[in-house]
Design a protein around this motif. Structure first.
Motif, PDB file in Angstrom:
ATOM      1  N   GLU A   1       0.829  -1.200   0.000  1.00 23.68           N
ATOM      2  CA  GLU A   1       0.000   0.000   0.000  1.00 23.68           C
ATOM      3  C   GLU A   1       0.866   1.252   0.000  1.00 23.68           C
ATOM      4  OE1 GLU A   1      -2.720  -0.285   3.270  1.00 23.68           O
ATOM      5  OE2 GLU A   1      -3.951  -1.767   2.228  1.00 23.68           O
ATOM      6  N   LEU A   2       0.255   2.381  -0.328  1.00 25.09           N
ATOM      7  CA  LEU A   2       0.978   3.653  -0.357  1.00 25.09           C
ATOM      8  C   LEU A   2       0.742   4.370   0.972  1.00 25.09           C
ATOM      9  CD1 LEU A   2       0.159   4.727  -4.015  1.00 25.09           C
ATOM     10  CD2 LEU A   2       2.246   3.660  -3.142  1.00 25.09           C
ATOM     11  N   SER A   3       1.614   4.098   1.923  1.00 19.44           N
ATOM     12  CA  SER A   3       1.466   4.670   3.260  1.00 19.44           C
ATOM     13  C   SER A   3       2.815   5.183   3.749  1.00 19.44           C
ATOM     14  CB  SER A   3       0.900   3.627   4.227  1.00 19.44           C
ATOM     15  OG  SER A   3       1.766   2.513   4.300  1.00 19.44           O
ATOM     16  N   ALA A   4       2.759   5.915   4.885  1.00 17.62           N
ATOM     17  CA  ALA A   4       3.979   6.526   5.412  1.00 17.62           C
ATOM     18  C   ALA A   4       3.872   6.746   6.908  1.00 17.62           C
ATOM     19  CB  ALA A   4       4.233   7.861   4.721  1.00 17.62           C
ATOM     20  N   ALA A   5       5.022   6.958   7.516  1.00 18.79           N
ATOM     21  CA  ALA A   5       5.110   7.336   8.926  1.00 18.79           C
ATOM     22  C   ALA A   5       5.728   8.723   9.004  1.00 18.79           C
ATOM     23  CB  ALA A   5       5.978   6.342   9.687  1.00 18.79           C
TER      24      ALA A   5
ATOM     25  N   ILE B   1       1.593   9.796  -3.983  1.00 18.55           N
ATOM     26  CA  ILE B   1       0.745  10.231  -2.865  1.00 18.55           C
ATOM     27  C   ILE B   1       0.683   9.106  -1.850  1.00 18.55           C
ATOM     28  CG2 ILE B   1      -1.579  10.924  -2.160  1.00 18.55           C
ATOM     29  CD1 ILE B   1      -0.443  13.013  -3.918  1.00 18.55           C
ATOM     30  N   VAL B   2       0.931   9.427  -0.589  1.00 18.58           N
ATOM     31  CA  VAL B   2       0.854   8.441   0.491  1.00 18.58           C
ATOM     32  C   VAL B   2      -0.046   8.972   1.605  1.00 18.58           C
ATOM     33  CG1 VAL B   2       3.136   7.449   0.024  1.00 18.58           C
ATOM     34  CG2 VAL B   2       2.923   9.341   1.632  1.00 18.58           C
ATOM     35  N   ARG B   3      -0.519   8.059   2.428  1.00 15.63           N
ATOM     36  CA  ARG B   3      -1.350   8.421   3.576  1.00 15.63           C
ATOM     37  C   ARG B   3      -0.572   8.124   4.846  1.00 15.63           C
ATOM     38  NH1 ARG B   3      -5.060   5.701   6.894  1.00 15.63           N
ATOM     39  NH2 ARG B   3      -4.663   3.798   5.721  1.00 15.63           N
ATOM     40  N   VAL B   4      -0.497   9.104   5.754  1.00 12.57           N
ATOM     41  CA  VAL B   4       0.194   8.907   7.027  1.00 12.57           C
ATOM     42  C   VAL B   4      -0.682   8.023   7.913  1.00 12.57           C
ATOM     43  CG1 VAL B   4       1.067  10.043   9.114  1.00 12.57           C
ATOM     44  CG2 VAL B   4       1.374  11.139   6.876  1.00 12.57           C
ATOM     45  N   ASN B   5      -0.147   6.859   8.274  1.00 15.03           N
ATOM     46  CA  ASN B   5      -0.890   5.965   9.160  1.00 15.03           C
ATOM     47  C   ASN B   5      -0.009   5.402  10.269  1.00 15.03           C
ATOM     48  OD1 ASN B   5       0.641   4.073   7.785  1.00 15.03           O
ATOM     49  ND2 ASN B   5      -1.043   2.632   7.534  1.00 15.03           N
TER      50      ASN B   5
ATOM     51  N   VAL C   1      10.634  11.078   6.807  1.00 19.03           N
ATOM     52  CA  VAL C   1       9.480  10.216   6.588  1.00 19.03           C
ATOM     53  C   VAL C   1       9.952   8.791   6.299  1.00 19.03           C
ATOM     54  CG1 VAL C   1       9.332  10.736   4.110  1.00 19.03           C
ATOM     55  CG2 VAL C   1       7.269  10.102   5.328  1.00 19.03           C
ATOM     56  N   ASP C   2       9.160   7.816   6.745  1.00 20.21           N
ATOM     57  CA  ASP C   2       9.356   6.409   6.384  1.00 20.21           C
ATOM     58  C   ASP C   2       8.235   6.033   5.440  1.00 20.21           C
ATOM     59  OD1 ASP C   2      11.644   5.434   7.602  1.00 20.21           O
ATOM     60  OD2 ASP C   2      10.616   4.829   9.429  1.00 20.21           O
ATOM     61  N   LEU C   3       8.559   5.364   4.364  1.00 16.23           N
ATOM     62  CA  LEU C   3       7.581   5.017   3.338  1.00 16.23           C
ATOM     63  C   LEU C   3       7.349   3.509   3.295  1.00 16.23           C
ATOM     64  CD1 LEU C   3       9.144   7.214   0.534  1.00 16.23           C
ATOM     65  CD2 LEU C   3       7.099   7.753   1.884  1.00 16.23           C
ATOM     66  N   SER C   4       6.185   3.120   2.813  1.00 14.70           N
ATOM     67  CA  SER C   4       5.943   1.703   2.554  1.00 14.70           C
ATOM     68  C   SER C   4       6.857   1.270   1.417  1.00 14.70           C
ATOM     69  CB  SER C   4       4.482   1.465   2.185  1.00 14.70           C
ATOM     70  OG  SER C   4       4.182   2.105   0.953  1.00 14.70           O
ATOM     71  N   ASN C   5       7.054  -0.021   1.281  1.00 12.96           N
ATOM     72  CA  ASN C   5       7.926  -0.545   0.242  1.00 12.96           C
ATOM     73  C   ASN C   5       7.425  -0.152  -1.146  1.00 12.96           C
ATOM     74  OD1 ASN C   5       8.985  -2.803  -1.641  1.00 12.96           O
ATOM     75  ND2 ASN C   5      10.245  -2.960   0.214  1.00 12.96           N
ATOM     76  N   GLU C   6       6.113  -0.197  -1.365  1.00 11.71           N
ATOM     77  CA  GLU C   6       5.551   0.150  -2.673  1.00 11.71           C
ATOM     78  C   GLU C   6       5.794   1.617  -3.009  1.00 11.71           C
ATOM     79  OE1 GLU C   6       3.498  -0.410  -6.351  1.00 11.71           O
ATOM     80  OE2 GLU C   6       4.675  -1.664  -5.011  1.00 11.71           O
ATOM     81  N   ALA C   7       5.615   2.507  -2.042  1.00  8.69           N
ATOM     82  CA  ALA C   7       5.875   3.927  -2.286  1.00  8.69           C
ATOM     83  C   ALA C   7       7.354   4.143  -2.603  1.00  8.69           C
ATOM     84  CB  ALA C   7       5.454   4.760  -1.083  1.00  8.69           C
ATOM     85  N   ALA C   8       8.228   3.478  -1.872  1.00  8.96           N
ATOM     86  CA  ALA C   8       9.667   3.601  -2.122  1.00  8.96           C
ATOM     87  C   ALA C   8      10.022   3.063  -3.509  1.00  8.96           C
ATOM     88  CB  ALA C   8      10.454   2.857  -1.045  1.00  8.96           C
ATOM     89  N   ARG C   9       9.392   1.972  -3.916  1.00  8.71           N
ATOM     90  CA  ARG C   9       9.639   1.399  -5.245  1.00  8.71           C
ATOM     91  C   ARG C   9       9.229   2.379  -6.341  1.00  8.71           C
ATOM     92  NH1 ARG C   9       7.219  -0.823  -9.337  1.00  8.71           N
ATOM     93  NH2 ARG C   9       5.130  -0.702  -8.454  1.00  8.71           N
ATOM     94  N   LEU C  10       8.044   2.988  -6.195  1.00  9.02           N
ATOM     95  CA  LEU C  10       7.564   3.937  -7.201  1.00  9.02           C
ATOM     96  C   LEU C  10       8.448   5.182  -7.284  1.00  9.02           C
ATOM     97  CD1 LEU C  10       3.728   3.692  -6.570  1.00  9.02           C
ATOM     98  CD2 LEU C  10       4.980   2.845  -8.565  1.00  9.02           C
ATOM     99  N   LEU C  11       9.049   5.542  -6.166  1.00  8.86           N
ATOM    100  CA  LEU C  11       9.932   6.715  -6.144  1.00  8.86           C
ATOM    101  C   LEU C  11      11.355   6.378  -6.591  1.00  8.86           C
ATOM    102  CD1 LEU C  11       8.765   8.391  -2.827  1.00  8.86           C
ATOM    103  CD2 LEU C  11       8.418   9.254  -5.147  1.00  8.86           C
ATOM    104  N   GLY C  12      11.661   5.085  -6.708  1.00  7.12           N
ATOM    105  CA  GLY C  12      12.986   4.671  -7.146  1.00  7.12           C
ATOM    106  C   GLY C  12      14.047   4.772  -6.070  1.00  7.12           C
TER     107      GLY C  12
END
Length: 150
Positions: A56-60, A82-86, A97-108
């Motif tokens: 999922e596209l989430s973040a801390a 775009i990520v959601r802080v959860n 910020v810490d990102l989910s693996n999918e968000a990090a993958r999309l950002l390269g």
């Protein structure tokens, strides 16, 4: 009895810290370092009480209210998502910020592990408000700038 009332009021004042009522302004931006969750956190509960899913596209974030929507831009390749802080974090002092693996993958940023990013508040409670010339690609979650009609 008056003493008890005053004591209760004082305790209540400390119970509701400013973070409890934290609000964030739409459009606020910050820059710093982003990392992503290790695979061992997949399936663990977040601060929001949800199960973290690396797909999922989430973040801390340390201070943004939970459910804040952020546009994260990798400053090295200009990829956006775009990520959601959860969740709360990151706990490394030099990280924004810490990102989910999918968000990090999309950002390269998977190969490097850490990247210079810019984050922009784009919404709350799952609602995203972008500039008129931007839209979100439904398949990838990336922000796409559209060309204006001139």
């Amino acid at each position: 009895m008056t003493y008890n009332r005053i004591l209760i009021l004082i305790l209540l004042a400390f119970a509701f810290t400013p973070e409890t009522f934290a609000q964030v302004k739409l459009g606020k931006t910050e820059t710093g370092h982003a990392s992503y969750y290790a695979t061992r956190f997949n399936g663990k509960k977040t601060s929001f009480g949800e199960v973290h899913k690396s797909t999922e596209l989430s973040a801390a974030h340390r201070s943004y209210p939970l459910n804040t929507m952020l546009e994260v831009t990798n400053l090295e390749n200009d990829e956006k998502v775009i990520v959601r802080v959860n969740d709360r974090g990151p706990f490394a002092k030099n990280r924004l910020v810490d990102l989910s693996n999918e968000a990090a993958r999309l950002l390269g940023i998977i190969a490097k592990g850490v990247a210079n990013v810019s984050i922009r508040v784009v919404g709350m409670e799952g609602m995203v408000l972008l500039d008129p010339n931007e839209q979100i690609d439904a398949r990838s979650g990336k922000v796409v700038a559209m060309r204006g009609n001139r």
